[in-house]
Structure formats: structure tokens, C-alpha cells
Design a protein around this motif. Structure first.
Motif, PDB file in Angstrom:
ATOM      1  N   ILE A  87       0.840  -1.207   0.000  1.00  0.00           N
ATOM      2  CA  ILE A  87       0.000   0.000   0.000  1.00  0.00           C
ATOM      3  C   ILE A  87       0.874   1.255   0.000  1.00  0.00           C
ATOM      4  O   ILE A  87       0.594   2.220  -0.724  1.00  0.00           O
ATOM      5  CB  ILE A  87      -0.974  -0.016   1.196  1.00  0.00           C
ATOM      6  CG1 ILE A  87      -2.043  -1.078   0.963  1.00  0.00           C
ATOM      7  CG2 ILE A  87      -1.595   1.352   1.425  1.00  0.00           C
ATOM      8  CD1 ILE A  87      -2.881  -1.386   2.180  1.00  0.00           C
ATOM      9  N   LYS A  88       1.950   1.250   0.770  1.00  0.00           N
ATOM     10  CA  LYS A  88       2.853   2.409   0.804  1.00  0.00           C
ATOM     11  C   LYS A  88       3.479   2.655  -0.572  1.00  0.00           C
ATOM     12  O   LYS A  88       3.615   3.798  -1.003  1.00  0.00           O
ATOM     13  CB  LYS A  88       3.937   2.214   1.861  1.00  0.00           C
ATOM     14  CG  LYS A  88       3.421   2.363   3.278  1.00  0.00           C
ATOM     15  CD  LYS A  88       4.519   2.132   4.276  1.00  0.00           C
ATOM     16  CE  LYS A  88       3.941   2.168   5.683  1.00  0.00           C
ATOM     17  NZ  LYS A  88       4.930   1.813   6.691  1.00  0.00           N
ATOM     18  N   ALA A  90       2.174   1.782  -3.465  1.00  0.00           N
ATOM     19  CA  ALA A  90       1.095   2.272  -4.323  1.00  0.00           C
ATOM     20  C   ALA A  90       0.798   3.750  -4.050  1.00  0.00           C
ATOM     21  O   ALA A  90       0.611   4.536  -4.987  1.00  0.00           O
ATOM     22  CB  ALA A  90      -0.166   1.431  -4.122  1.00  0.00           C
ATOM     23  N   GLU A  91       0.771   4.141  -2.787  1.00  0.00           N
ATOM     24  CA  GLU A  91       0.532   5.542  -2.434  1.00  0.00           C
ATOM     25  C   GLU A  91       1.633   6.444  -2.970  1.00  0.00           C
ATOM     26  O   GLU A  91       1.362   7.527  -3.489  1.00  0.00           O
ATOM     27  CB  GLU A  91       0.411   5.695  -0.915  1.00  0.00           C
ATOM     28  CG  GLU A  91      -0.878   5.153  -0.355  1.00  0.00           C
ATOM     29  CD  GLU A  91      -0.930   5.162   1.171  1.00  0.00           C
ATOM     30  OE1 GLU A  91       0.139   5.270   1.820  1.00  0.00           O
ATOM     31  OE2 GLU A  91      -2.046   5.072   1.707  1.00  0.00           O
ATOM     32  N   ALA A  92       2.874   6.007  -2.854  1.00  0.00           N
ATOM     33  CA  ALA A  92       3.994   6.797  -3.367  1.00  0.00           C
ATOM     34  C   ALA A  92       3.896   6.950  -4.877  1.00  0.00           C
ATOM     35  O   ALA A  92       4.146   8.032  -5.419  1.00  0.00           O
ATOM     36  CB  ALA A  92       5.326   6.150  -2.977  1.00  0.00           C
ATOM     37  N   ASN A  93       3.511   5.880  -5.561  1.00  0.00           N
ATOM     38  CA  ASN A  93       3.342   5.943  -7.018  1.00  0.00           C
ATOM     39  C   ASN A  93       2.226   6.906  -7.393  1.00  0.00           C
ATOM     40  O   ASN A  93       2.356   7.665  -8.353  1.00  0.00           O
ATOM     41  CB  ASN A  93       3.055   4.556  -7.596  1.00  0.00           C
ATOM     42  CG  ASN A  93       4.265   3.661  -7.577  1.00  0.00           C
ATOM     43  OD1 ASN A  93       5.401   4.122  -7.471  1.00  0.00           O
ATOM     44  ND2 ASN A  93       4.032   2.369  -7.674  1.00  0.00           N
ATOM     45  N   MET A  94       1.142   6.891  -6.650  1.00  0.00           N
ATOM     46  CA  MET A  94       0.022   7.786  -6.932  1.00  0.00           C
ATOM     47  C   MET A  94       0.441   9.241  -6.738  1.00  0.00           C
ATOM     48  O   MET A  94       0.099  10.102  -7.558  1.00  0.00           O
ATOM     49  CB  MET A  94      -1.168   7.448  -6.039  1.00  0.00           C
ATOM     50  CG  MET A  94      -1.878   6.175  -6.454  1.00  0.00           C
ATOM     51  SD  MET A  94      -3.195   5.674  -5.328  1.00  0.00           S
ATOM     52  CE  MET A  94      -4.257   7.084  -5.333  1.00  0.00           C
ATOM     53  N   LYS A  95       1.177   9.529  -5.673  1.00  0.00           N
ATOM     54  CA  LYS A  95       1.636  10.900  -5.427  1.00  0.00           C
ATOM     55  C   LYS A  95       2.563  11.360  -6.547  1.00  0.00           C
ATOM     56  O   LYS A  95       2.490  12.501  -6.995  1.00  0.00           O
ATOM     57  CB  LYS A  95       2.344  10.987  -4.071  1.00  0.00           C
ATOM     58  CG  LYS A  95       1.388  10.908  -2.902  1.00  0.00           C
ATOM     59  CD  LYS A  95       2.123  10.946  -1.585  1.00  0.00           C
ATOM     60  CE  LYS A  95       1.134  10.753  -0.441  1.00  0.00           C
ATOM     61  NZ  LYS A  95       1.800  10.623   0.847  1.00  0.00           N
ATOM     62  N   SER A  96       3.421  10.469  -7.002  1.00  0.00           N
ATOM     63  CA  SER A  96       4.340  10.795  -8.090  1.00  0.00           C
ATOM     64  C   SER A  96       3.572  11.085  -9.376  1.00  0.00           C
ATOM     65  O   SER A  96       3.867  12.040 -10.083  1.00  0.00           O
ATOM     66  CB  SER A  96       5.310   9.632  -8.301  1.00  0.00           C
ATOM     67  OG  SER A  96       6.157   9.890  -9.387  1.00  0.00           O
ATOM     68  N   GLU A  98       0.431  12.101  -9.588  1.00  0.00           N
ATOM     69  CA  GLU A  98      -0.317  13.350  -9.390  1.00  0.00           C
ATOM     70  C   GLU A  98       0.593  14.560  -9.585  1.00  0.00           C
ATOM     71  O   GLU A  98       0.202  15.544 -10.203  1.00  0.00           O
ATOM     72  CB  GLU A  98      -0.949  13.385  -7.988  1.00  0.00           C
ATOM     73  CG  GLU A  98      -2.100  12.435  -7.842  1.00  0.00           C
ATOM     74  CD  GLU A  98      -2.575  12.275  -6.395  1.00  0.00           C
ATOM     75  OE1 GLU A  98      -1.996  12.923  -5.495  1.00  0.00           O
ATOM     76  OE2 GLU A  98      -3.520  11.504  -6.175  1.00  0.00           O
TER      77      GLU A  98
END
Length: 107
Positions: A87-88, A90-96, A98
Motif C-alpha cells: 500500500i505504501k 502504491a501511495e507513493a506511485n500515486m503521489k508521483s 499526481e
């Protein structure tokens, strides 16, 4: 004697698809213990932190063809235990993603 994990011995923690044209998709001496539940390994996203037996190809890609970690009878407990890390990532990828979208909108 230690207590069994809640998932041990449960049908949802082990699945085998012997009708699959690729079964088993990795070399094994024990096809009866081959777990197909995680056919596509969710640990791949963790890179070098996956805990599996992978090889690095030219330092750029993972070759997981010799890895049986997600296909072992006890894989469920290990993989589920890694979901917080997944999950961490995936969250980092999403922030990148965005941040890239925001920069693209500015141009």
C-alpha cells in the motif's frame, strides 16, 4: 506448541488450477503443494524488498522465474503480511503520478 494462524487450513488460503495451461508456472519438485492463489505476485511491486528468490537482469528488471515464495502452501500469511508495504508503494506511485499531472497542466 504454537497456535496456528487464523488462515492455516482454510480453503481461501490455497488454490490450485491444474487445468491451467501453464501449471505449474515455476519449476517445482512438489506440484501438489503449488499454490496458484497469487498467480500474479503482489510482492513484485516491492522490488528488492519482496523477500523472494529473484534475479536482477542487467540491474534493471526482476526475473522471478525461480521464485516459489507466492506459490508455497503458506504464501497467504506472508503475502497478506506484506500488504502494508505494498500500500505504501502504491501511495507513493500515486503521489508521483499526481505531481507529474500537475506539472503537465502548468505547461
Amino acid at each position: 506448541m504454537s497456535e496456528k494462524a487464523f488462515w492455516e487450513g482454510k480453503h481461501f488460503a490455497f488454490h490450485q488450477n491444474r487445468d491451467c495451461e501453464y501449471f505449474p508456472c515455476h519449476k517445482t519438485d512438489k506440484p501438489e503443494e503449488f499454490n496458484c492463489l497469487f498467480c500474479y505476485c503482489p510482492l513484485f511491486a516491492l522490488g528488492s524488498q519482496c523477500g523472494g528468490n529473484y534475479k536482477s537482469v542487467e540491474g534493471c528488471a526482476k526475473d522471478c522465474s525461480d521464485c516459489l515464495l507466492p506459490h508455497s502452501p503458506k504464501a497467504y500469511g506472508y503475502v497478506i503480511g506484506k500488504f502494508g508495504e505494498i500500500i505504501k508503494v502504491a501511495e507513493a506511485n500515486m503521489k508521483s503520478e499526481e505531481a507529474c499531472e500537475e506539472k503537465a497542466e502548468e505547461v
